[in-house]
Design a protein around this motif. Structure first.
Motif, PDB file in Angstrom:
ATOM      1  N   LEU A  20      -7.237  -3.541   4.855  1.00 49.99           N
ATOM      2  CA  LEU A  20      -6.461  -4.486   4.053  1.00 49.99           C
ATOM      3  C   LEU A  20      -6.115  -5.770   4.790  1.00 49.99           C
ATOM      4  CD1 LEU A  20      -4.020  -2.008   2.243  1.00 49.99           C
ATOM      5  CD2 LEU A  20      -5.946  -3.277   1.228  1.00 49.99           C
TER       6      LEU A  20
ATOM      7  N   LYS B  73      -6.791   2.287   6.429  1.00 45.04           N
ATOM      8  CA  LYS B  73      -6.587   1.427   5.254  1.00 45.04           C
ATOM      9  C   LYS B  73      -5.908   0.119   5.646  1.00 45.04           C
ATOM     10  CE  LYS B  73      -6.956   0.755   0.835  1.00 45.04           C
ATOM     11  NZ  LYS B  73      -8.266   0.650   0.178  1.00 45.04           N
TER      12      LYS B  73
ATOM     13  N   TYR C 221       0.861  -1.175   0.000  1.00 48.24           N
ATOM     14  CA  TYR C 221       0.000   0.000   0.000  1.00 48.24           C
ATOM     15  C   TYR C 221       0.899   1.227   0.000  1.00 48.24           C
ATOM     16  CZ  TYR C 221      -3.354   3.496   1.564  1.00 48.24           C
ATOM     17  OH  TYR C 221      -4.123   4.630   1.676  1.00 48.24           O
TER      18      TYR C 221
END
Length: 183
Positions: free
Chosen positions: A178, A174, A39
């Motif tokens: 994830l 995030k 990421y």
């Protein structure tokens, strides 16, 4: 299998210590991890592993990065459950604030308030910080780049051997997303 995030400190910043994310994914897959994804370019990788724990996985990745790229990279590995608990435990109203105003610094081991005793919280208002479990929450209304408190927090006493790496609130959320178990 447990899903983890690996947080790499200080890579791909200002053209130094370049580490392409495709190479990181390849390296981690070669270590036997499943579902490796990255990421952003600033050093977050998500993976599943059925062996090891957070500390041993971080040590394994640190050694592999040194061998492959020729420079040392500090790594913190955290499970989905831990990342979710950090996000849920935020002492600031993060949902009401801009993501650039809330940051989490993850530590490789527990930190105590004594490490930050020399910092006068009143001198930095409206900026604030709170300690969590191996994490520090920072509220910086003008963002991290202008934060005097962030600068003071980066130099706490008694941190020899403790790895610290910070992420903004968007990245915190995030990483929870994830690393969440897939249906």
């Amino acid at each position: 299998m447990t899903t983890y995030a690996a947080l790499l400190r200080g890579i791909n910043v200002g053209g130094n210590r370049k580490l392409p994310m495709a190479d990181l994914r390849q390296l981690m897959t070669g270590l036997g991890h499943d579902g490796v994804r990255t990421y952003l370019q600033s050093g977050q990788a998500v993976f599943a592993s059925g062996h090891g724990d957070e500390e041993s996985l971080a040590a394994e990745l640190t050694r592999a990065l040194q061998q492959r790229f020729g420079f040392s990279v500090d790594v913190i590995v955290r499970s989905h459950a831990y990342l979710r608990a950090v996000a849920e435990g935020c002492p600031f109203p993060a949902a009401e604030l801009a993501a650039k105003q809330v940051h989490v610094t993850y530590f490789s081991s527990p930190v105590t308030a004594e490490r930050f005793a020399e910092i006068d919280p009143a001198a930095h208002l409206p900026e604030e910080f709170r300690l969590g479990d191996r994490a520090l929450y920072l509220y910086a209304p003008e963002g991290l780049g202008r934060s005097k408190l962030a600068e003071a927090l980066s130099r706490p006493r008694g941190t020899k051997g403790v790895i610290a790496t910070s992420r903004n609130w968007n990245t915190v959320l995030k990483l929870v997303e994830l690393t969440a178990p897939r249906a």
